[in-house]
Design a protein around this motif. Structure first.
Motif, PDB file in Angstrom:
ATOM      1  N   ILE A  53      57.963  32.865  84.326  1.00 26.10           N
ATOM      2  CA  ILE A  53      56.449  32.551  84.204  1.00 26.10           C
ATOM      3  C   ILE A  53      55.426  33.837  83.612  1.00 26.10           C
ATOM      4  O   ILE A  53      54.410  33.855  83.115  1.00 26.10           O
ATOM      5  CB  ILE A  53      55.864  31.571  85.012  1.00 26.10           C
ATOM      6  N   ARG A  54      56.077  34.979  84.311  1.00 28.06           N
ATOM      7  CA  ARG A  54      55.363  36.211  84.150  1.00 28.06           C
ATOM      8  C   ARG A  54      55.604  36.680  82.684  1.00 28.06           C
ATOM      9  O   ARG A  54      55.120  37.796  82.218  1.00 28.06           O
ATOM     10  CB  ARG A  54      56.110  37.238  85.119  1.00 28.06           C
ATOM     11  N   TYR A  55      55.972  36.017  81.591  1.00 30.55           N
ATOM     12  CA  TYR A  55      56.189  36.334  80.271  1.00 30.55           C
ATOM     13  C   TYR A  55      54.731  36.705  79.906  1.00 30.55           C
ATOM     14  O   TYR A  55      54.657  37.516  78.886  1.00 30.55           O
ATOM     15  CB  TYR A  55      56.806  35.337  79.356  1.00 30.55           C
ATOM     16  N   THR A  56      53.947  36.073  80.247  1.00 31.38           N
ATOM     17  CA  THR A  56      52.577  36.311  79.911  1.00 31.38           C
ATOM     18  C   THR A  56      52.264  37.680  80.205  1.00 31.38           C
ATOM     19  O   THR A  56      51.229  38.512  79.029  1.00 31.38           O
ATOM     20  CB  THR A  56      51.374  35.645  80.476  1.00 31.38           C
ATOM     21  N   VAL A  57      52.543  38.556  80.981  1.00 36.76           N
ATOM     22  CA  VAL A  57      52.025  40.019  81.322  1.00 36.76           C
ATOM     23  C   VAL A  57      52.834  40.816  79.883  1.00 36.76           C
ATOM     24  O   VAL A  57      52.157  41.706  79.725  1.00 36.76           O
ATOM     25  CB  VAL A  57      52.784  40.274  82.655  1.00 36.76           C
ATOM     26  N   ILE A  58      53.932  40.358  79.863  1.00 35.36           N
ATOM     27  CA  ILE A  58      54.657  41.123  78.490  1.00 35.36           C
ATOM     28  C   ILE A  58      54.196  40.955  77.174  1.00 35.36           C
ATOM     29  O   ILE A  58      53.812  41.809  76.689  1.00 35.36           O
ATOM     30  CB  ILE A  58      56.105  40.695  78.322  1.00 35.36           C
ATOM     31  N   TYR A  59      53.696  39.618  77.327  1.00 35.05           N
ATOM     32  CA  TYR A  59      52.734  38.896  75.722  1.00 35.05           C
ATOM     33  C   TYR A  59      51.504  40.020  75.743  1.00 35.05           C
ATOM     34  O   TYR A  59      51.311  40.421  74.815  1.00 35.05           O
ATOM     35  CB  TYR A  59      52.697  37.509  75.790  1.00 35.05           C
ATOM     36  N   ALA A  60      50.711  39.905  76.941  1.00 37.76           N
ATOM     37  CA  ALA A  60      49.593  40.728  76.766  1.00 37.76           C
ATOM     38  C   ALA A  60      49.514  42.274  76.709  1.00 37.76           C
ATOM     39  O   ALA A  60      48.727  42.600  75.845  1.00 37.76           O
ATOM     40  CB  ALA A  60      48.884  40.431  78.335  1.00 37.76           C
ATOM     41  N   ALA A  61      50.694  42.605  76.920  1.00 34.85           N
ATOM     42  CA  ALA A  61      50.956  44.145  76.980  1.00 34.85           C
ATOM     43  C   ALA A  61      51.530  44.579  75.386  1.00 34.85           C
ATOM     44  O   ALA A  61      51.414  45.645  75.090  1.00 34.85           O
ATOM     45  CB  ALA A  61      51.905  44.695  77.817  1.00 34.85           C
ATOM     46  N   ASN A  62      51.956  43.345  74.650  1.00 42.73           N
ATOM     47  CA  ASN A  62      52.302  43.699  73.382  1.00 42.73           C
ATOM     48  C   ASN A  62      51.715  42.774  72.240  1.00 42.73           C
ATOM     49  O   ASN A  62      52.420  42.519  71.401  1.00 42.73           O
ATOM     50  CB  ASN A  62      53.929  43.476  73.400  1.00 42.73           C
ATOM     51  N   GLN A  63      50.384  42.362  72.451  1.00 46.38           N
ATOM     52  CA  GLN A  63      49.916  41.518  71.392  1.00 46.38           C
ATOM     53  C   GLN A  63      49.708  42.016  70.420  1.00 46.38           C
ATOM     54  O   GLN A  63      49.882  41.384  69.252  1.00 46.38           O
ATOM     55  CB  GLN A  63      48.649  41.221  72.191  1.00 46.38           C
ATOM     56  N   ASP A  64      49.797  43.376  69.916  1.00 42.99           N
ATOM     57  CA  ASP A  64      49.943  44.139  68.659  1.00 42.99           C
ATOM     58  C   ASP A  64      50.961  43.951  67.857  1.00 42.99           C
ATOM     59  O   ASP A  64      50.971  44.036  66.590  1.00 42.99           O
ATOM     60  CB  ASP A  64      49.620  45.432  68.681  1.00 42.99           C
ATOM     61  N   ILE A  66      53.321  40.990  68.833  1.00 47.19           N
ATOM     62  CA  ILE A  66      53.795  39.578  69.137  1.00 47.19           C
ATOM     63  C   ILE A  66      52.707  38.485  68.531  1.00 47.19           C
ATOM     64  O   ILE A  66      51.647  38.426  69.130  1.00 47.19           O
ATOM     65  CB  ILE A  66      54.158  39.237  70.445  1.00 47.19           C
ATOM     66  N   ARG A  67      52.710  37.883  67.532  1.00 40.52           N
ATOM     67  CA  ARG A  67      51.880  36.945  66.966  1.00 40.52           C
ATOM     68  C   ARG A  67      52.103  35.708  67.728  1.00 40.52           C
ATOM     69  O   ARG A  67      50.799  34.890  67.941  1.00 40.52           O
ATOM     70  CB  ARG A  67      52.132  36.770  65.319  1.00 40.52           C
ATOM     71  N   ASP A  68      53.038  35.179  67.902  1.00 37.35           N
ATOM     72  CA  ASP A  68      53.282  34.112  68.608  1.00 37.35           C
ATOM     73  C   ASP A  68      54.481  34.185  69.613  1.00 37.35           C
ATOM     74  O   ASP A  68      55.497  34.774  69.579  1.00 37.35           O
ATOM     75  CB  ASP A  68      53.813  33.085  67.599  1.00 37.35           C
ATOM     76  N   PRO A  69      54.079  33.882  70.966  1.00 36.40           N
ATOM     77  CA  PRO A  69      54.979  34.020  72.082  1.00 36.40           C
ATOM     78  C   PRO A  69      56.192  33.468  72.084  1.00 36.40           C
ATOM     79  O   PRO A  69      57.361  33.900  72.588  1.00 36.40           O
ATOM     80  CB  PRO A  69      54.244  33.865  73.509  1.00 36.40           C
TER      81      PRO A  69
END
Length: 93
Positions: A53-64, A66-69
């Protein structure tokens, strides 16, 4: 803090000029992961942090990049932020 005694070397990572030290901060560690076939943010998070569930931390740090998680691609390199303490966990010290 007193200046170092003559003939002694400054501590490792210390700059001779305080302005230079402020301009060049030390980053202790930057974790990265390279995506391979079959990876998902959930799997990477479960491997790195122990909880998918902590995938959101990785997604937030790499939003530039990752268009769609739900869509990541082999060869992408993601920054992995250090694990933050869990809410309610006692801090050391």
């Amino acid at each position: 803090m007193a200046p170092p005694a003559p003939g002694t070397a400054p501590p490792a990572g210390a700059a001779a000029n305080p302005a230079q030290a402020a301009a060049n901060p030390v980053i202790e560690e930057i974790g990265t992961v390279k995506v391979v076939r079959g990876d998902s943010l959930w799997r990477i998070s479960r491997t790195i942090y122990g909880h998918g569930i902590r995938y959101t931390v990785i997604y937030a740090a790499n939003q530039d990049q990752i268009r769609d998680p739900d869509l990541i691609y082999p060869g992408q390199v993601f920054v992995i932020p250090p694990a933050a303490p869990k809410p309610g966990a006692a801090s050391p010290g």
